[in-house]
Design a protein around this motif. Structure first.
Motif, short mmCIF file in Angstrom:
data_model
loop_
_atom_site.label_atom_id
_atom_site.label_comp_id
_atom_site.label_asym_id
_atom_site.label_seq_id
_atom_site.Cartn_x
_atom_site.Cartn_y
_atom_site.Cartn_z
N SER A 5 -8.64 0.55 -12.45
CA SER A 5 -7.63 1.44 -11.87
C SER A 5 -6.54 1.85 -12.84
CB SER A 5 -7.00 0.75 -10.65
OG SER A 5 -6.36 -0.44 -11.04
N SER A 9 -4.08 7.28 -10.83
CA SER A 9 -2.92 7.08 -9.98
C SER A 9 -3.37 7.17 -8.53
CB SER A 9 -1.86 8.15 -10.26
OG SER A 9 -1.32 7.98 -11.56
N PRO A 10 -3.05 6.17 -7.72
CA PRO A 10 -3.50 6.19 -6.32
C PRO A 10 -2.77 7.26 -5.53
CG PRO A 10 -2.00 4.36 -6.70
CD PRO A 10 -2.27 4.96 -8.05
N ALA A 11 -3.44 7.76 -4.50
CA ALA A 11 -2.83 8.77 -3.64
C ALA A 11 -1.71 8.16 -2.83
CB ALA A 11 -3.89 9.36 -2.71
N ALA A 12 -0.66 8.94 -2.58
CA ALA A 12 0.46 8.46 -1.77
C ALA A 12 -0.02 8.13 -0.37
CB ALA A 12 1.55 9.52 -1.72
N ILE A 13 0.61 7.14 0.26
CA ILE A 13 0.19 6.71 1.59
C ILE A 13 1.28 6.99 2.62
CG2 ILE A 13 -1.28 4.88 0.67
CD1 ILE A 13 0.92 2.90 1.47
N ARG A 92 2.24 1.90 -10.70
CA ARG A 92 1.35 2.80 -9.98
C ARG A 92 1.30 2.46 -8.50
NH1 ARG A 92 -2.93 3.29 -14.93
NH2 ARG A 92 -1.78 4.92 -16.00
N GLN A 93 1.32 1.16 -8.17
CA GLN A 93 1.35 0.79 -6.76
C GLN A 93 2.66 1.23 -6.12
OE1 GLN A 93 -0.75 -1.30 -4.00
NE2 GLN A 93 0.54 0.48 -3.71
N GLU A 95 4.45 3.80 -6.99
CA GLU A 95 4.36 5.26 -6.82
C GLU A 95 3.62 5.60 -5.54
OE1 GLU A 95 2.48 9.13 -9.20
OE2 GLU A 95 2.55 7.15 -10.17
N GLN A 96 2.55 4.87 -5.26
CA GLN A 96 1.79 5.11 -4.03
C GLN A 96 2.64 4.81 -2.80
OE1 GLN A 96 -1.28 2.33 -2.97
NE2 GLN A 96 -2.63 3.93 -2.18
N SER A 195 -3.48 0.46 -2.91
CA SER A 195 -4.42 0.29 -4.03
C SER A 195 -4.59 -1.18 -4.39
CB SER A 195 -3.93 1.07 -5.26
OG SER A 195 -2.66 0.62 -5.68
#
Length: 304
Positions: A5, A9-13, A92-93, A95-96, A195
Motif C-alpha cells: 500500500s 493513497s486510499p480513498a476518503a471514507i 496515508r491512513q 488522509e483517508q 485501509s
C-alpha cells in the motif's frame, strides 16, 4: 506492516457510515466517554496517540464521529524507533480519515531507563510520549483531552506496561473501557473501509532487540532497512530480530517456504547484510508477537 500500500493513497471514507447495531452501541460508548471528558475541560480538542495502526485509526474515527473532525487531532510520535514505512502509512491512513496529523518529536532514546531495554521499556517509552503531549502538544494544539488505542484484549496482557503510563498521565483508553476487543476493532475498521483494517500489527523497532541489550539508533536503523528488504521481496509481514551481528528474520509461517527460491533468498541475504548484519537466519517458528517480553516475564519469580 503492509508494503504493497506504500504506493497508493486510499480513498476518503464516510465516517458517518452506519455500523452493525452491536458495534454502533460500542461506538456510542466511546463517543459518550470522549464528549463527557471534553465537557470537563476548557480546551476544545482531543488528541489521539496515533501510529497509523488499526487501533489508533479506529479510535480516531470513532472520536471524530462523536465530536467532529475539526476537534480531533492525530498525534504521531516520531523517533528512530518508528519505521519510515510506518510513518508514511500513518499519514496515508490519516488522509483517508480526513484528520490532521501533528508530528511530535520524541526523545525516549535519550532516557537511560528506556535504552537499557528491560521488560518495562514500553513504560518509559509511553511515559516520555505522554509527557511530550502534556508539556507541549496540549498547549500547541489546544488539546483538553488525550486518548490512546488500548483495546480490551490489550488490557489483559502482562506485556503492556505502557498502559500504566497512560493511567499515570490521565490518558483515556476508550476502546478498552467500552470493552471493544481486537476483533471488533478490525470489524469496525472493515465496515468503515479503513485501509488499516487488515494491516498486521507493527510494534516499534525497539521490540526487535532482546531485553537487556541496549537500544541505540544504529540498531534501529539496521532493523528498519533490513525489514524493508524482506518486505520488498514479497513477504506480507516481517520482523527482523537484532542479535548483534545476526539478523533473525520472522515472517508469517505460511510464507517460510518462499526462502527455498534461490534468487529470493540471495536477494534477502545481500540486502540484510548490507543493512549491517554479518549473518542472516530465518526463524522456522514464524512471527511471534511480544516474543522477547513474554520470555522474560515467564522467567520472573511469581509475584515479582
Amino acid at each position: 506492516m503492509q508494503h504493497d500500500s506504500d504506493t497508493l493513497s486510499p480513498a476518503a471514507i464516510d465516517l458517518t457510515r452506519p455500523l452493525p447495531d452491536r458495534l454502533e452501541e460500542l461506538a456510542a460508548h466511546v463517543g459518550c466517554e470522549v464528549v463527557e471528558a471534553l465537557g470537563n475541560v476548557s480546551r476544545p480538542r482531543i488528541g489521539i496517540a496515533y501510529s497509523g495502526g488499526v487501533d489508533s485509526a479506529v479510535l480516531g474515527a470513532l472520536v471524530a464521529r462523536a465530536v467532529g473532525t475539526e476537534r480531533t487531532v492525530l498525534l504521531l510520535g516520531v523517533s528512530p524507533s518508528l519505521a519510515a514505512r510506518e510513518r508514511t502509512l500513518a499519514h496515508r491512513q490519516a488522509e483517508q480519515l480526513g484528520l490532521v496529523v501533528e508530528e511530535i518529536e520524541r526523545h525516549e532514546i535519550t532516557n537511560d531507563d528506556y535504552r537499557k531495554n528491560d521488560v518495562d521499556r514500553c513504560y518509559f517509552c509511553k511515559d516520555e510520549l505522554f509527557t511530550q503531549f502534556d508539556d507541549h502538544a496540549a498547549e500547541d494544539h489546544d488539546l483538553g483531552v488525550i486518548a490512546y488505542g488500548e483495546n480490551a484484549d490489550d488490557s489483559k496482557r502482562p506485556d503492556r506496561p505502557g498502559g500504566r503510563a497512560a493511567r499515570e498521565h490521565s490518558v483515556l483508553y476508550p476502546l478498552a473501557t467500552a470493552s471493544i476487543t481486537r476483533a471488533q476493532v478490525r470489524e469496525i475498521a472493515s465496515t468503515l473501509g479503513l485501509s488499516s483494517a487488515l494491516k498486521p500489527a507493527a510494534p516499534c523497532l525497539a521490540s526487535r532487540i532482546p531485553h537487556g541489550q541496549e537500544v541505540i539508533a544504529e540498531k534501529l536503523r539496521a532493523i528498519d532497512v533490513a525489514e524493508d528488504v524482506v518486505l520488498a521481496a514479497g513477504f506480507t509481514d516481517c520482523q527482523v530480530r537484532h542479535h548483534g551481528t545476526v539478523a533473525r528474520i520472522e515472517v508469517p509461517s505460511d510464507e517460510i517456504g518462499r526462502i527455498a527460491d534461490d534468487e529470493l533468498r540471495l536477494d534477502v541475504l545481500k540486502g540484510v547484510k548490507a543493512a549491517g548484519f554479518n549473518h542472516v537466519t530465518f526463524d522456522l517458528h514464524g512471527i511471534q508477537s511480544g516474543a522477547f517480553t513474554m520470555q522474560s516475564l515467564s522467567r520472573r519469580p511469581e509475584g515479582a
